[in-house]
Scaffold this motif. Sequence first.
Motif, PDB file in Angstrom:
ATOM      1  N   THR A 197       0.832  -1.201   0.000  1.00 46.27           N
ATOM      2  CA  THR A 197       0.000   0.000   0.000  1.00 46.27           C
ATOM      3  C   THR A 197       0.869   1.254   0.000  1.00 46.27           C
ATOM      4  OG1 THR A 197      -1.799  -1.130   1.157  1.00 46.27           O
ATOM      5  CG2 THR A 197      -1.770   1.272   1.272  1.00 46.27           C
ATOM      6  N   ARG A 198       1.869   1.274   0.872  1.00 49.17           N
ATOM      7  CA  ARG A 198       2.753   2.440   0.937  1.00 49.17           C
ATOM      8  C   ARG A 198       3.514   2.652  -0.369  1.00 49.17           C
ATOM      9  NH1 ARG A 198       5.778   0.835   6.327  1.00 49.17           N
ATOM     10  NH2 ARG A 198       3.951   0.176   7.489  1.00 49.17           N
ATOM     11  N   LEU A 199       3.788   1.575  -1.063  1.00 53.61           N
ATOM     12  CA  LEU A 199       4.513   1.668  -2.335  1.00 53.61           C
ATOM     13  C   LEU A 199       3.583   2.020  -3.507  1.00 53.61           C
ATOM     14  CD1 LEU A 199       6.823  -1.460  -1.922  1.00 53.61           C
ATOM     15  CD2 LEU A 199       7.573   0.929  -1.935  1.00 53.61           C
ATOM     16  N   GLY A 200       2.276   2.095  -3.212  1.00 56.70           N
ATOM     17  CA  GLY A 200       1.308   2.399  -4.269  1.00 56.70           C
ATOM     18  C   GLY A 200       0.981   1.210  -5.145  1.00 56.70           C
ATOM     19  N   ARG A 201       1.346   0.024  -4.703  1.00 57.34           N
ATOM     20  CA  ARG A 201       1.066  -1.201  -5.472  1.00 57.34           C
ATOM     21  C   ARG A 201      -0.235  -1.804  -4.926  1.00 57.34           C
ATOM     22  NH1 ARG A 201       7.100  -3.754  -5.255  1.00 57.34           N
ATOM     23  NH2 ARG A 201       6.040  -5.627  -6.050  1.00 57.34           N
ATOM     24  N   ILE A 202      -1.322  -1.132  -5.241  1.00 57.93           N
ATOM     25  CA  ILE A 202      -2.612  -1.394  -4.603  1.00 57.93           C
ATOM     26  C   ILE A 202      -3.153  -2.784  -4.928  1.00 57.93           C
ATOM     27  CG2 ILE A 202      -4.962  -0.555  -4.313  1.00 57.93           C
ATOM     28  CD1 ILE A 202      -2.683   1.264  -3.219  1.00 57.93           C
ATOM     29  N   ALA A 203      -3.019  -3.210  -6.163  1.00 60.68           N
ATOM     30  CA  ALA A 203      -3.539  -4.530  -6.547  1.00 60.68           C
ATOM     31  C   ALA A 203      -2.845  -5.639  -5.756  1.00 60.68           C
ATOM     32  CB  ALA A 203      -3.361  -4.747  -8.050  1.00 60.68           C
ATOM     33  N   GLU A 204      -1.531  -5.508  -5.606  1.00 62.84           N
ATOM     34  CA  GLU A 204      -0.779  -6.516  -4.845  1.00 62.84           C
ATOM     35  C   GLU A 204      -1.140  -6.452  -3.360  1.00 62.84           C
ATOM     36  OE1 GLU A 204       3.522  -6.863  -6.830  1.00 62.84           O
ATOM     37  OE2 GLU A 204       2.676  -4.833  -6.872  1.00 62.84           O
ATOM     38  N   ALA A 205      -1.383  -5.248  -2.872  1.00 63.70           N
ATOM     39  CA  ALA A 205      -1.814  -5.111  -1.483  1.00 63.70           C
ATOM     40  C   ALA A 205      -3.147  -5.809  -1.263  1.00 63.70           C
ATOM     41  CB  ALA A 205      -1.926  -3.632  -1.105  1.00 63.70           C
ATOM     42  N   GLN A 206      -4.060  -5.619  -2.227  1.00 61.76           N
ATOM     43  CA  GLN A 206      -5.385  -6.234  -2.116  1.00 61.76           C
ATOM     44  C   GLN A 206      -5.297  -7.753  -2.065  1.00 61.76           C
ATOM     45  OE1 GLN A 206      -7.577  -4.104  -1.580  1.00 61.76           O
ATOM     46  NE2 GLN A 206      -9.612  -4.667  -2.289  1.00 61.76           N
ATOM     47  N   VAL A 207      -4.405  -8.308  -2.861  1.00 59.86           N
ATOM     48  CA  VAL A 207      -4.212  -9.766  -2.869  1.00 59.86           C
ATOM     49  C   VAL A 207      -3.772 -10.237  -1.479  1.00 59.86           C
ATOM     50  CG1 VAL A 207      -2.748 -11.639  -3.738  1.00 59.86           C
ATOM     51  CG2 VAL A 207      -3.717  -9.964  -5.326  1.00 59.86           C
ATOM     52  N   GLU A 208      -2.852  -9.501  -0.871  1.00 59.81           N
ATOM     53  CA  GLU A 208      -2.337  -9.898   0.446  1.00 59.81           C
ATOM     54  C   GLU A 208      -3.379  -9.720   1.547  1.00 59.81           C
ATOM     55  OE1 GLU A 208       0.759 -11.382   1.123  1.00 59.81           O
ATOM     56  OE2 GLU A 208       0.629 -11.518  -1.060  1.00 59.81           O
ATOM     57  N   TYR A 209      -4.158  -8.643   1.481  1.00 63.17           N
ATOM     58  CA  TYR A 209      -5.225  -8.449   2.469  1.00 63.17           C
ATOM     59  C   TYR A 209      -6.243  -9.592   2.378  1.00 63.17           C
ATOM     60  CZ  TYR A 209      -3.662  -3.657   3.470  1.00 63.17           C
ATOM     61  OH  TYR A 209      -2.945  -2.548   3.858  1.00 63.17           O
ATOM     62  N   ASN A 210      -6.635  -9.936   1.174  1.00 60.64           N
ATOM     63  CA  ASN A 210      -7.587 -11.040   0.983  1.00 60.64           C
ATOM     64  C   ASN A 210      -6.997 -12.361   1.452  1.00 60.64           C
ATOM     65  OD1 ASN A 210      -9.796  -9.599  -0.062  1.00 60.64           O
ATOM     66  ND2 ASN A 210      -8.852  -9.513  -2.090  1.00 60.64           N
TER      67      ASN A 210
END
Length: 233
Positions: A197-210
Amino acid sequence: ANFKGALKKVESGDYRTALVFLTSLRDKAGGRMDDRLLALEKIALCQKRLGAYGEALATLEEMSAEAQASAQRENLLWELASLKATHLNRVADAEEDLRIYLQVYPGGIWSEEAYLKLAELERREAKDSSAVETYLAFVGRFPAHPQADEALYNAAFILSQGNDCMSAVSLYGRFAQQYSSSKFLGNAIFWRAECFTRLGRIAEAQVEYNRYLTLFPQGRFREETLERIAKRD
């Protein structure tokens, strides 16, 4: 005074009387180095049991100066470092002893403990880059050690809290692959998502949150994860 009598006093917890006996035996040992070192070893033990850590340190340093056997010198170096770190708050000196230990005895019997103690001290002193380096060196040498997963997690966590998220996401990923059954896995997934998220890589963040919610539906970061996901819906 004789050594058997002194040992009986040690075993019974009468450390002050034992010290009197042992000091006499040390002084009478003369040039018999083995007898002298044995007396010094028990003197240091009594001093530690009595909480006289400064005196114990002086005794151990005296032993270290006189010991000839490699195994004995190795044990003394570890014991000196531990005493300085744990009871005397001589952190810088302890760190130096631990680095010397790892350099001189890289495969020594205390090497695993030395890496972990050094990393702990470096972390306590906010020497983050040194702590990360020490944790990674430990994991590299002892990947199957019971605390290797925690060491790798600690290295990644230090990086993520120090705003080096590029390095942290890599280490968290390595951690998840290497120690997939670790009790720190949930934390690693969550903090990896935060770094993305901090890096602005939102799609990858979403994968990890899920992924976190799938694997740890009642995990400690459940509420925070749901909030992060809700913001993106």
